[in-house]
Design a protein around this motif. Structure first.
Motif, PDB file in Angstrom:
ATOM      1  N   PHE A 153      -7.289   1.829  19.803  1.00 27.41           N
ATOM      2  CA  PHE A 153      -6.133   0.933  19.749  1.00 27.41           C
ATOM      3  C   PHE A 153      -4.979   1.582  18.984  1.00 27.41           C
ATOM      4  CE2 PHE A 153      -3.850  -2.633  17.746  1.00 27.41           C
ATOM      5  CZ  PHE A 153      -3.519  -3.359  18.870  1.00 27.41           C
ATOM      6  N   ILE A 154      -5.278   2.191  17.835  1.00 28.47           N
ATOM      7  CA  ILE A 154      -4.237   2.831  17.031  1.00 28.47           C
ATOM      8  C   ILE A 154      -3.670   4.045  17.753  1.00 28.47           C
ATOM      9  CG2 ILE A 154      -3.804   4.064  14.879  1.00 28.47           C
ATOM     10  CD1 ILE A 154      -3.980   1.064  14.555  1.00 28.47           C
ATOM     11  N   ALA A 282       2.871  -2.834  11.194  1.00 29.11           N
ATOM     12  CA  ALA A 282       3.125  -3.626   9.983  1.00 29.11           C
ATOM     13  C   ALA A 282       1.893  -4.454   9.629  1.00 29.11           C
ATOM     14  CB  ALA A 282       4.338  -4.523  10.193  1.00 29.11           C
ATOM     15  N   VAL A 283       1.276  -5.075  10.616  1.00 29.01           N
ATOM     16  CA  VAL A 283       0.051  -5.847  10.356  1.00 29.01           C
ATOM     17  C   VAL A 283      -1.064  -4.922   9.881  1.00 29.01           C
ATOM     18  CG1 VAL A 283      -1.728  -7.258  11.449  1.00 29.01           C
ATOM     19  CG2 VAL A 283       0.687  -7.669  11.971  1.00 29.01           C
ATOM     20  N   ASP A 284      -1.167  -3.753  10.487  1.00 27.66           N
ATOM     21  CA  ASP A 284      -2.199  -2.791  10.075  1.00 27.66           C
ATOM     22  C   ASP A 284      -1.999  -2.355   8.629  1.00 27.66           C
ATOM     23  OD1 ASP A 284      -4.375  -0.791  10.742  1.00 27.66           O
ATOM     24  OD2 ASP A 284      -2.761   0.577  10.188  1.00 27.66           O
ATOM     25  N   LEU A 285      -0.757  -2.082   8.231  1.00 31.74           N
ATOM     26  CA  LEU A 285      -0.487  -1.684   6.849  1.00 31.74           C
ATOM     27  C   LEU A 285      -0.772  -2.821   5.874  1.00 31.74           C
ATOM     28  CD1 LEU A 285       0.585   0.401   4.832  1.00 31.74           C
ATOM     29  CD2 LEU A 285       2.885  -0.448   5.279  1.00 31.74           C
ATOM     30  N   LEU A 289      -3.460  -2.706   2.785  1.00 29.10           N
ATOM     31  CA  LEU A 289      -3.116  -2.938   1.378  1.00 29.10           C
ATOM     32  C   LEU A 289      -3.874  -4.120   0.793  1.00 29.10           C
ATOM     33  CD1 LEU A 289       0.752  -2.337   1.473  1.00 29.10           C
ATOM     34  CD2 LEU A 289      -1.036  -0.753   0.758  1.00 29.10           C
ATOM     35  N   VAL A 290      -4.125  -5.131   1.602  1.00 24.59           N
ATOM     36  CA  VAL A 290      -4.847  -6.304   1.103  1.00 24.59           C
ATOM     37  C   VAL A 290      -6.303  -5.964   0.811  1.00 24.59           C
ATOM     38  CG1 VAL A 290      -5.693  -8.597   1.743  1.00 24.59           C
ATOM     39  CG2 VAL A 290      -3.319  -8.004   2.141  1.00 24.59           C
ATOM     40  N   THR A 291      -6.921  -5.193   1.685  1.00 17.30           N
ATOM     41  CA  THR A 291      -8.329  -4.844   1.522  1.00 17.30           C
ATOM     42  C   THR A 291      -8.552  -3.600   0.677  1.00 17.30           C
ATOM     43  OG1 THR A 291      -8.257  -3.593   3.599  1.00 17.30           O
ATOM     44  CG2 THR A 291      -8.937  -5.904   3.710  1.00 17.30           C
ATOM     45  N   ASP A 307       3.059   7.441   6.394  1.00 19.19           N
ATOM     46  CA  ASP A 307       2.880   6.291   7.289  1.00 19.19           C
ATOM     47  C   ASP A 307       3.742   5.121   6.844  1.00 19.19           C
ATOM     48  OD1 ASP A 307       1.919   4.806   9.350  1.00 19.19           O
ATOM     49  OD2 ASP A 307       0.066   4.239   8.341  1.00 19.19           O
ATOM     50  N   THR A 308       3.773   4.843   5.547  1.00 18.58           N
ATOM     51  CA  THR A 308       4.577   3.728   5.035  1.00 18.58           C
ATOM     52  C   THR A 308       6.069   4.002   5.170  1.00 18.58           C
ATOM     53  OG1 THR A 308       2.801   3.257   3.443  1.00 18.58           O
ATOM     54  CG2 THR A 308       4.941   2.240   3.041  1.00 18.58           C
ATOM     55  N   VAL A 309       6.489   5.231   4.860  1.00 20.64           N
ATOM     56  CA  VAL A 309       7.916   5.571   4.975  1.00 20.64           C
ATOM     57  C   VAL A 309       8.385   5.469   6.421  1.00 20.64           C
ATOM     58  CG1 VAL A 309       9.571   7.466   4.722  1.00 20.64           C
ATOM     59  CG2 VAL A 309       7.920   7.021   2.913  1.00 20.64           C
TER      60      VAL A 309
END
Length: 485
Positions: A153-154, A282-285, A289-291, A307-309
């Motif tokens: 998927f990614i 955005a959902v993947d990031l 971060l949550v987990t 990846d974030t930048v």
């Protein structure tokens, strides 16, 4: 290599190490400590505990316990083979008790303490019952098929993002501006007369800008200058034409003098693809971060930072495209926010970073860093020498020494684009020496790196085959003869 040769040997059948003497475990622990210092290149005087913690390596005494608890977890969730399930029994009281909800195991009876406590059934029950209830009740297992679907998927959305950005620059995947888009771009930071702005405000946005301009040019194309137009207006006013008709002719004449921007925009389907890709990443990031146990440790990785930048730049670029008109249709300095999306290709490195060839390649770069630096040094010296010589020999063909550097690089690396080349006899001799020296330097250094890579890759493949090899099960054939009565 350390994981393949040393760590794999330490983990093979290490359940048998549960309950052995501390002296034997200390001897095996020294092997792990040496391997950890070899990987991190630490000295013998440094304490080994923080080194093992940074590598996320369990000490030898805890590795058997971890594997036994893993077997118990897999057995309770139906993931272990039957011969392990038969050794593990859940505790089910005959009447309702508080211990019924604690997920305990039945501890089998043993005859001898020394060898009885080393049995898998007893050790598994003892270690599992000693765990806190919140850990035992968590279902943290993720199936391999789910991980494969997630990776696919990614990868799909990474390739979709790269294809959207690349294909949208082709003319066949671009469209002409509509009249409303051309109007917005025309009126952006420009002020026109009220009748012109009112005309553009009433046009239908589904028509293209070229069609609107073509209708105006065809109707008023016979007017070549203002004098001809003014004479025709006076004649029509004298003949009693209506005022509205005269004003409409004046407005169309003004519109004829206005040149709408002749620009193209990419197809709207690419905007939809970009929006979907940004939402997915955005959902993947956010889920990462949550987990994630430690955000600071998460951003110690360069791939995570990139990846974030890239995601933040993509969101800013998408918002600016919808807010700033000139950013949408004109190229400028802010386009770097959009083209940084190409760095999303580094996500593919994260996917393949556990492949044996990639690991061996990274290890070869680390071990052969001296040879690579020597190669760069030889190339640097050769480029400077031959570039300076060519600059003084061919002043008409080579305008500066930095331009000669470019010629030296592409010649010594045997690329030879052909944009710069010597013309005189002495310049060709210098070019021949430069090309031959570049071939010699590359031929001496590169085989060292290639041979190391091939040797290590063959060793990694052999170890992987040995690890994946399934033990052959032998079937015992018994021939039973019928009894004679």
């Amino acid at each position: 290599m350390v994981n393949a040769v040393i760590t794999a040997r330490l983990d093979y059948g290490n359940c048998l190490l549960y309950g052995v003497s501390k002296a034997l475990l200390d001897r095996i622990q020294k092997v792990q400590n040496t391997a950890a210092r070899l990987v991190t290149r630490s000295s013998k005087r440094e304490h080994i505990t923080p080194i093992l913690a940074d590598l996320h390596w369990l000490p030898v005494s805890f590795r058997p316990q971890y594997k036994i608890l893993t077997y118990v977890y897999q057995s309770l969730h139906g993931l272990a083979p039957s011969y392990i399930k038969d050794l593990i029994m859940e505790y089910k009281p005959t009447r309702s008790l508080r211990s019924e909800s604690t997920s305990r195991l039945v501890v089998p009876k043993i005859r001898t303490k020394t060898y009885g406590e080393r049995r898998l059934g007893w050790a598994a029950a003892f270690l599992w019952n000693d765990l806190p209830n919140d850990i035992k009740q968590k279902r943290i297992f993720i199936s391999e098929s789910f991980l494969q679907v997630y990776l696919g998927f990614i990868i799909l959305f990474v390739l979709l993002s790269l294809a959207s950005l690349s294909l949208s620059t082709l003319p066949i995947f671009q469209r002409k501006l509509t009249i409303c888009e051309a109007r917005d771009l025309l009126l952006y930071n420009h002020k026109y007369e009220d009748d012109i702005e009112n005309f553009f405000a009433k046009v239908k946005c589904d028509s293209s800008a070229e069609d609107v301009l073509r209708s105006i040019y065809l109707k008023y194309g016979n007017y070549t200058d203002d004098e001809t137009f003014q004479e025709d207006i006076k004649e029509k006013e004298a003949s009693g034409m209506g005022k509205e008709y005269i004003n409409e002719m004046k407005l169309k004449w003004k519109l004829k003098k206005i040149s709408l921007p002749n620009k193209s925009a990419r197809l709207k389907v690419f905007d939809l693809i970009d929006l979907i890709v940004l939402v997915v990443f955005a959902v993947d990031l956010i889920l990462r971060l949550v987990t994630c146990p430690s955000i600071a440790s998460y951003y110690k990785s360069a791939l995570n930072v990139i990846d974030t930048v890239v995601l933040i730049c993509g969101i800013l670029g998408y918002v600016l495209e919808k807010v700033l008109i000139n950013f949408t249709y004109d190229r400028g300095d802010l386009d770097i926010l959009v083209y940084l999306q190409q760095l999303r290709v580094f996500r593919l490195i994260r996917v393949v970073q556990n492949v044996a060839a990639i690991k061996v390649l990274a290890f070869c770069f680390k071990t052969n860093i001296k040879e690579i630096l020597i190669l760069m040094l030889f190339l640097f010296v050769g480029v400077n020498i031959f570039a300076n010589m060519l600059f003084f020999v061919e002043p008409k063909n080579i305008s500066s020494i930095p331009q000669a550097w470019w010629w030296g690089i592409i010649t010594m690396t045997t690329v030879g684009y052909g944009d710069l080349y010597p013309v005189t006899f002495s310049g060709r001799i210098i070019g021949s020496l430069c090309a031959v020296s570049g071939v010699i330097v590359l031929a001496l250094i590169i085989p060292i790196f290639v041979n190391n890579f091939l040797a290590l890759y063959e060793l990694a493949c052999l170890l992987q085959k040995e690890k994946d090899r399934k033990p052959k099960t032998k079937t015992l054939k018994i021939k039973v003869e019928p009894s004679k009565f």
